[in-house]
Design a protein around this motif. Sequence first.
Motif, PDB file in Angstrom:
ATOM      1  N   ARG A  60       0.830  -1.204   0.000  1.00 32.50           N
ATOM      2  CA  ARG A  60       0.000   0.000   0.000  1.00 32.50           C
ATOM      3  C   ARG A  60       0.866   1.257   0.000  1.00 32.50           C
ATOM      4  N   PRO A  61       1.575   1.497  -1.089  1.00 30.15           N
ATOM      5  CA  PRO A  61       2.395   2.712  -1.164  1.00 30.15           C
ATOM      6  C   PRO A  61       1.568   3.982  -1.169  1.00 30.15           C
ATOM      7  N   GLY A 498      -2.543 -11.107  -5.440  1.00 35.41           N
ATOM      8  CA  GLY A 498      -3.154 -10.301  -4.395  1.00 35.41           C
ATOM      9  C   GLY A 498      -4.384  -9.571  -4.903  1.00 35.41           C
ATOM     10  N   ASP A 499      -5.122  -8.962  -3.985  1.00 40.24           N
ATOM     11  CA  ASP A 499      -6.365  -8.272  -4.349  1.00 40.24           C
ATOM     12  C   ASP A 499      -6.149  -6.821  -4.754  1.00 40.24           C
ATOM     13  N   THR A 500      -4.982  -6.264  -4.435  1.00 43.92           N
ATOM     14  CA  THR A 500      -4.751  -4.835  -4.665  1.00 43.92           C
ATOM     15  C   THR A 500      -4.454  -4.557  -6.131  1.00 43.92           C
ATOM     16  N   PRO A 501      -5.272  -3.733  -6.793  1.00 42.22           N
ATOM     17  CA  PRO A 501      -4.949  -3.353  -8.177  1.00 42.22           C
ATOM     18  C   PRO A 501      -3.645  -2.565  -8.231  1.00 42.22           C
ATOM     19  N   GLY A 502      -3.009  -2.589  -9.364  1.00 39.50           N
ATOM     20  CA  GLY A 502      -1.745  -1.890  -9.521  1.00 39.50           C
ATOM     21  C   GLY A 502      -1.885  -0.391  -9.359  1.00 39.50           C
ATOM     22  N   PHE A 503      -0.810   0.225  -8.897  1.00 40.63           N
ATOM     23  CA  PHE A 503      -0.748   1.675  -8.773  1.00 40.63           C
ATOM     24  C   PHE A 503      -0.056   2.258 -10.004  1.00 40.63           C
ATOM     25  N   CYS A 504       0.029   3.559 -10.045  1.00 45.94           N
ATOM     26  CA  CYS A 504       0.624   4.216 -11.210  1.00 45.94           C
ATOM     27  C   CYS A 504       2.054   3.739 -11.456  1.00 45.94           C
ATOM     28  N   ASP A 505       2.833   3.542 -10.371  1.00 45.99           N
ATOM     29  CA  ASP A 505       4.219   3.121 -10.570  1.00 45.99           C
ATOM     30  C   ASP A 505       4.314   1.703 -11.121  1.00 45.99           C
ATOM     31  N   ASP A 506       3.343   0.843 -10.809  1.00 46.20           N
ATOM     32  CA  ASP A 506       3.347  -0.507 -11.378  1.00 46.20           C
ATOM     33  C   ASP A 506       3.244  -0.433 -12.900  1.00 46.20           C
ATOM     34  N   TYR A 507       2.337   0.380 -13.384  1.00 48.30           N
ATOM     35  CA  TYR A 507       2.187   0.547 -14.832  1.00 48.30           C
ATOM     36  C   TYR A 507       3.432   1.200 -15.430  1.00 48.30           C
ATOM     37  N   THR A 545      -7.526  17.435 -16.233  1.00 43.74           N
ATOM     38  CA  THR A 545      -7.572  18.876 -15.956  1.00 43.74           C
ATOM     39  C   THR A 545      -6.180  19.483 -15.856  1.00 43.74           C
ATOM     40  N   SER A 546      -5.353  18.905 -15.002  1.00 48.30           N
ATOM     41  CA  SER A 546      -4.004  19.443 -14.784  1.00 48.30           C
ATOM     42  C   SER A 546      -2.921  18.552 -15.364  1.00 48.30           C
ATOM     43  N   SER A 547      -3.323  17.506 -16.055  1.00 44.34           N
ATOM     44  CA  SER A 547      -2.423  16.528 -16.655  1.00 44.34           C
ATOM     45  C   SER A 547      -1.624  15.796 -15.576  1.00 44.34           C
ATOM     46  N   ALA A 548      -0.651  15.043 -15.998  1.00 43.63           N
ATOM     47  CA  ALA A 548       0.139  14.164 -15.144  1.00 43.63           C
ATOM     48  C   ALA A 548      -0.747  13.035 -14.594  1.00 43.63           C
ATOM     49  N   PHE A 549      -0.114  12.156 -13.833  1.00 40.05           N
ATOM     50  CA  PHE A 549      -0.782  10.941 -13.379  1.00 40.05           C
ATOM     51  C   PHE A 549      -0.881  10.911 -11.859  1.00 40.05           C
ATOM     52  N   PHE A 550      -2.064  10.579 -11.361  1.00 40.60           N
ATOM     53  CA  PHE A 550      -2.232  10.362  -9.929  1.00 40.60           C
ATOM     54  C   PHE A 550      -1.538   9.070  -9.526  1.00 40.60           C
ATOM     55  N   THR A 551      -1.099   9.023  -8.273  1.00 41.72           N
ATOM     56  CA  THR A 551      -0.426   7.830  -7.765  1.00 41.72           C
ATOM     57  C   THR A 551      -1.355   6.637  -7.737  1.00 41.72           C
ATOM     58  N   THR A 552      -2.635   6.878  -7.446  1.00 41.24           N
ATOM     59  CA  THR A 552      -3.600   5.796  -7.295  1.00 41.24           C
ATOM     60  C   THR A 552      -4.962   6.245  -7.796  1.00 41.24           C
ATOM     61  N   HIS A 561      -5.361  12.671  -2.785  1.00 36.15           N
ATOM     62  CA  HIS A 561      -5.156  12.101  -4.115  1.00 36.15           C
ATOM     63  C   HIS A 561      -3.876  12.735  -4.671  1.00 36.15           C
ATOM     64  N   LEU A 562      -2.770  12.005  -4.575  1.00 34.65           N
ATOM     65  CA  LEU A 562      -1.450  12.582  -4.815  1.00 34.65           C
ATOM     66  C   LEU A 562      -0.942  12.316  -6.231  1.00 34.65           C
ATOM     67  N   LYS A 563      -0.018  13.168  -6.637  1.00 31.29           N
ATOM     68  CA  LYS A 563       0.776  12.946  -7.848  1.00 31.29           C
ATOM     69  C   LYS A 563       2.244  12.920  -7.462  1.00 31.29           C
ATOM     70  N   SER A 564       2.960  11.943  -7.988  1.00 31.58           N
ATOM     71  CA  SER A 564       4.376  11.787  -7.670  1.00 31.58           C
ATOM     72  C   SER A 564       5.220  12.448  -8.753  1.00 31.58           C
ATOM     73  N   GLY A 565       5.967  13.491  -8.352  1.00 30.94           N
ATOM     74  CA  GLY A 565       6.833  14.176  -9.309  1.00 30.94           C
ATOM     75  C   GLY A 565       8.288  14.108  -8.926  1.00 30.94           C
ATOM     76  N   MET A 566       8.585  14.322  -7.630  1.00 32.39           N
ATOM     77  CA  MET A 566       9.971  14.289  -7.160  1.00 32.39           C
ATOM     78  C   MET A 566      10.476  12.858  -7.059  1.00 32.39           C
ATOM     79  N   ASP A 567      11.750  12.696  -7.396  1.00 36.25           N
ATOM     80  CA  ASP A 567      12.386  11.390  -7.284  1.00 36.25           C
ATOM     81  C   ASP A 567      12.835  11.154  -5.848  1.00 36.25           C
TER      82      ASP A 567
END
Length: 694
Positions: A60-61, A498-507, A545-552, A561-567
């Motif tokens: 659950r990241p 597992g039951d958890t669908p993939g998150f943005c980083d999985d894709y 609306t603001s582009s980019a991808f939500f984490t989940t 509802h976060l977006k991951s930009g920083m490494d």
Amino acid sequence: MWGDESLALAKKHNRLLFLSIGYAACHWCHVMERESFASPEIAHLLNAHFIPIKIDREERPDVDAIYMNYVQATNGSGGWPLNVFVTPDLEPVFGGTYWPGPNHSMTAQGSLISHTVGFLEILQKMRDVWTKQEARCRESAKEITRQLRQFAEEGVHSRKVGEKSDEDGLDIDLLEEAYQHFLKKYDTANGGFSVAPKFPTPVNLQFLLRLDQWENTAVKNIVGEDECKHATHMVVNTLRKMARGGIRDQIGFGFARYSVTKDWSLPHFEKMLYDQAQLLDVYLDAFIITHDPEMLGAVYDIATYLTEPPMAAATGGFFSAEDADSYPTHTDTEKREGAYYVWTLKEFRNVLGDRDGNICARFYGVLADGNVARENDPHDEFINQNVVNVTTTPAALAKQVGLAESEVITILKEGRKKLRAYREKNRPKPALDDKIVVAWNGLAIGALARTSAALTVIDPEKAGRFGKAAEDAANFIRKELFDEESKILYRVYREGRGDTPGFCDDYAFLIRGLIDLYEATFKDAYLEFADILQKSQISSFHDPTSSAFFTTRPHPSLLLHLKSGMDAAEPSSNSISASNLHRLASLLNDDSYSKLAVETVAAFEAEVMQFPHCFAGMLGSIVMGRVGVQTVVVMGPFETAKQKIKEGVGVGRTVAWGGGEWLRARNELVGSLPMDKQGVMICAEGVCREVPEL
């Protein structure tokens, strides 16, 4: 367990939830488990007054990211275990990382860990505050949540899709600013770009290493040719220091997560899949650029670690981590940090004999009294123990002991084998986190695919083995963790899906791995799968609306509802997504993907312009958005094509085989090339031209 039932229980009884977030190989998570969660007094307090929940951040990241943001915002730093008290509405009240329990054993003077408040006292305080000042707690939690939500979701630092920038947007000169930042932070003595503790942060190393490798000259023109070469020097020196340090398992294989010391000599001993995969990528780049045997040695070591037990799953795919702690012997009942990896001088002599033991001890810095400083040993676990580091060269050692260099090299090679065999036979292995996590497998698939391609000529046997492991992992994930009907990817496999669908980083990470695998094999199936996943990622996570991808995906149990930009230790999902979109646009001649890549980067415009070094993984996409991606199409027989264009870092270009049936149907430009054509083509703006060579 995190879920609707636990959250409903908190509301029913009006209790604070206590969240403890960690991961299987986390050393300080295990320390807190022994000191606190095994304590009857702690257990009574937790169960009587709170709803306690343990969360695996690898599963659950999304939950981890939300509350890590809170702890970092309020404490100035974060880490694991991540401990947070939250209201029944999931709003954070108080949090931190490791808190010592009633059974803590921090006996060392001047310990790096210094706490005045223990977990027991914190629990008592939080119980009393919630009982007597609930309204105040809720009010404070709502305010900090409002601030976190504003920062995360209102787009105050990004612009909407279609909005024009005040200036000309993000430009290549940001790479020069990032380079200057790393130049100022560079540790000339030890390599790396920070003080202790020292993390490799491979995404930063790869950014610097690739400055001098762009196909287009625009980067060199702006950053400077000498500066690009110096960036390479800084990274190669860092990689060399790491390869000789205790952060590397000198007797076995693989790298630990980070070093406690600035000279890479003392690690925290957990080994993470995502570190191995990223470091393999970076060491491979370094070898391709420098042809340095020491870089190649690290490539072999990491690739071997990934493709053999315990990390390689028999089914295909790669497990997540090995623990830092283990039992020193088969009869011990208490685990110690690094017990599997540390040595005494007496052990060296017993295993290797006096002469060879002393020679290997000199080479590896093994001392009679141990080589771990007292201030770095808060639990007294390393008394008289040695963390193995390379402290000299075979040539210098040969002069010291009066032997031929070739004889010393033989003694060192045989000594390493004997020590490894002794360790495997006589010491219990660290616990294995045997989850197969899609995101991290994606990183490993890409790194092994690239390694296989680069080694095709110089070592076809190893190249074949590494390539097969990458293909087996990709095929396993498609079979076991991808629903062909719904196009949904699932995140974790452990004794079943597992039951958890993939998150943005999985894709994102898997798509990158599949593109690398396609370029190493020219098998259409991997590129087709990447295209399917990219479309699914866009439909599931993209913000129109603001582009980019939500984490989940949005869910009622998630506060933000976060977006991951920083490494961080891993590249951000948006930086990898932008790069994937540019590469797929090039390979598939699909302008919609390149447009989305540019919009994804633009969503973080204000932050990138202010702190470009925090977005090192995204800076390459700025270049690709400005100068494009070179598309190389190899025409001719499949086996002949596979032997071409296998070397080179290839920054800012993609490579395709023009004979693939699916690709010819998906990419009209490639499909228009005659099947009997042979040669290398450069395709751009609807036209392909033949070139004699790259």
